[in-house]
Write a protein that holds these residues in place. Structure first.
Motif, PDB file in Angstrom:
ATOM      1  N   ARG A   1      24.815  36.381  40.106  1.00 15.83           N
ATOM      2  CA  ARG A   1      25.462  37.572  39.550  1.00 15.83           C
ATOM      3  C   ARG A   1      24.609  38.819  39.789  1.00 15.83           C
ATOM      4  NH1 ARG A   1      29.318  34.853  36.104  1.00 15.83           N
ATOM      5  NH2 ARG A   1      30.135  33.384  37.624  1.00 15.83           N
TER       6      ARG A   1
ATOM      7  N   VAL B   1      36.160  40.072  43.743  1.00 13.79           N
ATOM      8  CA  VAL B   1      37.043  40.590  42.702  1.00 13.79           C
ATOM      9  C   VAL B   1      38.462  40.163  43.056  1.00 13.79           C
ATOM     10  CG1 VAL B   1      37.960  42.680  41.597  1.00 13.79           C
ATOM     11  CG2 VAL B   1      35.525  42.557  42.229  1.00 13.79           C
TER      12      VAL B   1
ATOM     13  N   VAL C   1      43.073  41.598  39.673  1.00 12.32           N
ATOM     14  CA  VAL C   1      42.161  41.827  38.554  1.00 12.32           C
ATOM     15  C   VAL C   1      42.815  42.743  37.503  1.00 12.32           C
ATOM     16  CG1 VAL C   1      41.024  43.862  39.583  1.00 12.32           C
ATOM     17  CG2 VAL C   1      39.759  42.408  37.978  1.00 12.32           C
TER      18      VAL C   1
ATOM     19  N   TRP D   1      41.613  45.472  35.165  1.00 10.90           N
ATOM     20  CA  TRP D   1      40.410  46.300  35.022  1.00 10.90           C
ATOM     21  C   TRP D   1      40.728  47.506  34.142  1.00 10.90           C
ATOM     22  CZ3 TRP D   1      36.306  45.661  39.043  1.00 10.90           C
ATOM     23  CH2 TRP D   1      35.146  46.394  38.717  1.00 10.90           C
TER      24      TRP D   1
ATOM     25  N   LYS E   1      43.161  45.063  42.288  1.00  5.90           N
ATOM     26  CA  LYS E   1      41.951  45.626  42.871  1.00  5.90           C
ATOM     27  C   LYS E   1      42.232  46.940  43.602  1.00  5.90           C
ATOM     28  CE  LYS E   1      40.142  42.978  45.985  1.00  5.90           C
ATOM     29  NZ  LYS E   1      39.342  41.942  46.662  1.00  5.90           N
TER      30      LYS E   1
ATOM     31  N   TRP F   1      29.747  47.117  32.338  1.00 10.19           N
ATOM     32  CA  TRP F   1      30.945  46.378  32.727  1.00 10.19           C
ATOM     33  C   TRP F   1      30.879  44.996  32.096  1.00 10.19           C
ATOM     34  CZ3 TRP F   1      31.369  47.135  38.775  1.00 10.19           C
ATOM     35  CH2 TRP F   1      31.645  48.481  39.057  1.00 10.19           C
TER      36      TRP F   1
ATOM     37  N   CYS G   1      32.552  41.636  32.330  1.00 12.21           N
ATOM     38  CA  CYS G   1      33.367  40.971  33.358  1.00 12.21           C
ATOM     39  C   CYS G   1      33.628  39.520  32.989  1.00 12.21           C
ATOM     40  CB  CYS G   1      32.644  41.006  34.698  1.00 12.21           C
ATOM     41  SG  CYS G   1      32.134  42.646  35.227  1.00 12.21           S
ATOM     42  N   ARG G   2      34.888  39.121  33.138  1.00 11.51           N
ATOM     43  CA  ARG G   2      35.232  37.712  32.961  1.00 11.51           C
ATOM     44  C   ARG G   2      35.473  37.119  34.344  1.00 11.51           C
ATOM     45  NH1 ARG G   2      39.763  34.646  32.386  1.00 11.51           N
ATOM     46  NH2 ARG G   2      41.143  36.451  32.215  1.00 11.51           N
ATOM     47  N   PHE G   3      34.816  36.006  34.591  1.00 10.86           N
ATOM     48  CA  PHE G   3      34.929  35.314  35.870  1.00 10.86           C
ATOM     49  C   PHE G   3      35.810  34.086  35.725  1.00 10.86           C
ATOM     50  CE2 PHE G   3      31.298  37.863  36.754  1.00 10.86           C
ATOM     51  CZ  PHE G   3      31.112  37.881  38.123  1.00 10.86           C
TER      52      PHE G   3
ATOM     53  N   ILE H   1      35.780  37.624  39.836  1.00 17.68           N
ATOM     54  CA  ILE H   1      35.999  38.490  38.674  1.00 17.68           C
ATOM     55  C   ILE H   1      37.502  38.670  38.499  1.00 17.68           C
ATOM     56  CG2 ILE H   1      35.682  40.815  37.727  1.00 17.68           C
ATOM     57  CD1 ILE H   1      33.056  40.957  39.367  1.00 17.68           C
TER      58      ILE H   1
ATOM     59  N   GLU I   1      38.769  39.914  35.200  1.00 17.86           N
ATOM     60  CA  GLU I   1      39.023  40.907  34.149  1.00 17.86           C
ATOM     61  C   GLU I   1      37.745  41.695  33.904  1.00 17.86           C
ATOM     62  OE1 GLU I   1      40.504  41.084  29.484  1.00 17.86           O
ATOM     63  OE2 GLU I   1      40.178  39.145  30.450  1.00 17.86           O
ATOM     64  N   VAL I   2      37.899  43.015  33.718  1.00 22.78           N
ATOM     65  CA  VAL I   2      36.751  43.880  33.450  1.00 22.78           C
ATOM     66  C   VAL I   2      37.134  44.910  32.402  1.00 22.78           C
ATOM     67  CG1 VAL I   2      35.094  45.534  34.426  1.00 22.78           C
ATOM     68  CG2 VAL I   2      35.950  43.649  35.840  1.00 22.78           C
TER      69      VAL I   2
END
Length: 136
Positions: free
Chosen positions: A8, A28, A32, A34, A49, A104, A106-108, A113, A115-116
């Motif tokens: 990361r 990403v 996504v 975001w 994105k 940020w 961030c969910r992976f 990625i 969601e941010v």
């Protein structure tokens, strides 16, 4: 966990130079979710994105010499959540430093990625974007 953290840190490190940023964006998700928090010209919830990039990084490319450049300050990893603290090393078209700081969350999903939630200095963004877009 050490290998995940190192991965990361390396991933977010790609943001420091517009030439390496495509390597970050490869990780990403195309769809996504975001959200950029605040009440400035870049704030909003972006689904996808390309929508996010158009509204933020590509818009900033017009007001920052050489585009947005973000350096990693801290990276915190807990399961599928990574919190990246970043700071800008960019310069505005007027020659002023754009010393913004970002957080940020961030969910992976695996290595991607999905969601941010992004937090930043709204006043600095508003001033820089509005002043430099009208100066062109």
């Amino acid at each position: 966990m050490t290998n995940l953290r190192a991965d990361r840190v390396r991933l977010f490190g790609f943001l420091q130079d517009p030439g390496t940023q495509p390597r970050f964006w490869e990780r990403v998700s195309d769809d996504v979710d975001w959200t950029v928090q605040g009440t400035h010209p870049l704030a909003g919830r972006y689904h996808g994105k390309e929508a996010f990039l158009d509204a933020t990084f590509r818009r900033l490319a017009g007001v920052l010499k050489g585009g947005a450049k973000l350096e990693v300050e801290q990276v915190h990893v807990d399961g599928d959540i990574t919190v990246a603290e970043l700071y800008s090393t960019s310069t505005t078209n007027e020659g002023a430093p754009f010393t913004n700081r970002y957080c940020w969350v961030c969910r992976f999903d695996g290595d991607t990625i999905v969601e941010v939630r992004a937090y930043l200095d709204s006043a600095m963004v508003a001033y820089t974007v509005l002043r430099n877009e009208t100066a062109r």
